[in-house]
Design an enzyme around this catalytic site. Structure first.
Site, PDB file in Angstrom:
ATOM      1  N   VAL A 113       0.908  10.745  -0.175  1.00  0.00           N
ATOM      2  CA  VAL A 113       0.188  10.016  -1.218  1.00  0.00           C
ATOM      3  C   VAL A 113       0.190   8.503  -1.012  1.00  0.00           C
ATOM      4  O   VAL A 113      -0.677   7.808  -1.547  1.00  0.00           O
ATOM      5  CB  VAL A 113       0.764  10.361  -2.609  1.00  0.00           C
ATOM      6  CG1 VAL A 113       2.124   9.688  -2.832  1.00  0.00           C
ATOM      7  CG2 VAL A 113      -0.213   9.985  -3.725  1.00  0.00           C
ATOM      8  N   TYR A 114       1.122   7.972  -0.237  1.00  0.00           N
ATOM      9  CA  TYR A 114       1.176   6.527  -0.038  1.00  0.00           C
ATOM     10  C   TYR A 114      -0.081   6.050   0.696  1.00  0.00           C
ATOM     11  O   TYR A 114      -0.360   6.484   1.812  1.00  0.00           O
ATOM     12  CB  TYR A 114       2.415   6.124   0.763  1.00  0.00           C
ATOM     13  CG  TYR A 114       3.737   6.452   0.113  1.00  0.00           C
ATOM     14  CD1 TYR A 114       3.849   6.677  -1.257  1.00  0.00           C
ATOM     15  CD2 TYR A 114       4.901   6.531   0.876  1.00  0.00           C
ATOM     16  CE1 TYR A 114       5.068   6.974  -1.848  1.00  0.00           C
ATOM     17  CE2 TYR A 114       6.134   6.822   0.295  1.00  0.00           C
ATOM     18  CZ  TYR A 114       6.208   7.058  -1.060  1.00  0.00           C
ATOM     19  OH  TYR A 114       7.419   7.352  -1.627  1.00  0.00           O
ATOM     20  N   SER A 115      -0.802   5.163   0.068  1.00  0.00           N
ATOM     21  CA  SER A 115      -2.080   4.661   0.601  1.00  0.00           C
ATOM     22  C   SER A 115      -3.016   5.809   0.961  1.00  0.00           C
ATOM     23  O   SER A 115      -3.840   5.696   1.871  1.00  0.00           O
ATOM     24  CB  SER A 115      -1.853   3.746   1.817  1.00  0.00           C
ATOM     25  OG  SER A 115      -1.211   2.556   1.439  1.00  0.00           O
ATOM     26  N   ARG A 116      -2.886   6.929   0.235  1.00  0.00           N
ATOM     27  CA  ARG A 116      -3.741   8.099   0.437  1.00  0.00           C
ATOM     28  C   ARG A 116      -3.773   8.527   1.914  1.00  0.00           C
ATOM     29  O   ARG A 116      -4.822   8.806   2.473  1.00  0.00           O
ATOM     30  CB  ARG A 116      -5.146   7.826  -0.071  1.00  0.00           C
ATOM     31  CG  ARG A 116      -5.255   7.728  -1.591  1.00  0.00           C
ATOM     32  CD  ARG A 116      -4.976   9.079  -2.248  1.00  0.00           C
ATOM     33  NE  ARG A 116      -5.223   9.046  -3.682  1.00  0.00           N
ATOM     34  CZ  ARG A 116      -4.272   8.805  -4.589  1.00  0.00           C
ATOM     35  NH1 ARG A 116      -3.037   8.575  -4.202  1.00  0.00           N
ATOM     36  NH2 ARG A 116      -4.565   8.803  -5.879  1.00  0.00           N
ATOM     37  N   GLY A 117      -2.585   8.563   2.515  1.00  0.00           N
ATOM     38  CA  GLY A 117      -2.469   9.023   3.886  1.00  0.00           C
ATOM     39  C   GLY A 117      -2.367   7.918   4.917  1.00  0.00           C
ATOM     40  O   GLY A 117      -1.889   8.148   6.037  1.00  0.00           O
TER      41      GLY A 117
END
Length: 329
Positions: free
Chosen positions: A58-62
């Site tokens: 989920v961090y920076s959407r991948g």
């Protein structure tokens, strides 16, 4: 660097884990560092001997996973010298099945994470939160399948209630499934509710704790001001989640004590706060963030700082009970 066992496993990790949430895309959070800014910090971490790196899908959407893989390959091409951890649970799109801890989402997510990281396996695959909408049996069996497929060497969990964690551990052990070896929990000098149940459970079960936010999202560095609860950093100004966790009067009192002891020892407040958490027997490696070179230097310096029993008492005596915080993302 003196390496330690990750919980009761045979795998050895640096006593500091570099959290990679800070690196990725500013489209996700404006305080995120993109590739050119992140590169020297990751290089310094590798050169200092840090071998443990934690990210999440989920961090920076991948994009954090993409950058983690790229930079680690650049500075440490020997895969066996790295311990890479990532996580699954949070929504990755609007799709109803692209979230949670269902077998469908776990099996799809591990493949996507491996592709973004550019590796054949992760050392530690963690559930980011407890999923109340999925039977624990389904989640545990899916995680076991990930391990048996060779896509993860170990599995871990993150913030949840102790009874939920024990329920999952018992199911895993009763059914000879791959079992959690770590708990990534919310733990620092201004939030110690984990000492009531989760940490005693981890000590009893041989689970290694790798706490997130050991500096309380920068609050324990002594840079925040009473009254407005803000600092000059972009992250502090925009971090509403952080403001929901800390900034009580007693929290500021503890920070004042941290600063006091730091002055006595002629070190940085961050080093005192990290030295405290490193002194706890349940802790394998706190997850640190580094958006500036000084952050990494402070963290490495904390490894050499040993607090006395009196100093630990002084740091802990001002604590007041908090409601449970940090179980939601």
């Amino acid at each position: 660097m003196k390496y330690v066992r990750l919980g009761q496993t045979g795998m050895r990790v640096s006593p500091l884990c570099l959290g990679m949430m800070t690196y990725g895309s500013k489209k996700w959070r404006e305080w995120i560092l993109e590739e050119d800014e992140a590169r020297p910090l990751v290089q310094s971490a590798v050169e200092a001997g840090i071998n443990f790196y934690d990210t999440a899908d989920v961090y920076s959407r991948g994009e954090s996973e993409v950058l983690t893989g790229k930079l680690l390959r650049e500075f440490q091409p020997q895969r066996e010298d790295l311990v890479i951890a990532t996580k699954v649970f949070n929504p990755m799109s609007d799709s109803p099945n692209d979230r949670g801890l269902s077998r469908k989402h776990i099996m799809a997510s591990i493949d996507r994470s491996l592709k973004r990281l550019g590796v054949d396996y992760v050392d530690l695959y963690q559930i980011h939160r407890f999923d109340k909408d999925t039977p624990i049996e389904e989640t545990c069996e899916a995680l076991d399948a990930v391990v048996r497929a060779g896509k993860a060497l170990y599995i871990g969990a993150s913030s949840m209630y102790a009874w939920q964690f024990l329920k999952m551990l018992e199911f895993q052990r009763q059914n000879s499934l791959a079992s959690f070896v770590t708990m990534q929990n919310h733990y620092n000098l201004v939030y110690r509710e984990e000492e009531r149940e989760m940490i005693p459970l981890c000590l009893d079960q041989g689970i290694g704790c790798i706490p997130w936010s050991p500096l309380a999202r920068g609050f324990l560095t002594g840079t925040r001001r009473r009254g407005d609860g803000k600092s000059e950093t972009t992250r502090a100004r925009t971090d509403e989640f952080g403001h929901s966790l800390y900034y009580r009067k007693s929290d500021f009192d503890i920070v004042d004590r941290v600063v006091e002891i730091a002055k006595e020892r002629q070190v940085r407040p961050a080093q005192v706060a990290l030295a405290w958490i490193l002194s706890k027997p349940a802790v394998s490696a706190p997850i640190i963030g580094a958006s500036k070179p000084g952050h990494l230097e402070d963290a490495l310096g904390a490894l050499q700082l040993k607090l006395s029993e009196d100093e630990i008492t002084r740091l802990e005596e001002l604590y007041e009970a908090h409601p449970v915080l940090g179980h939601s993302y």
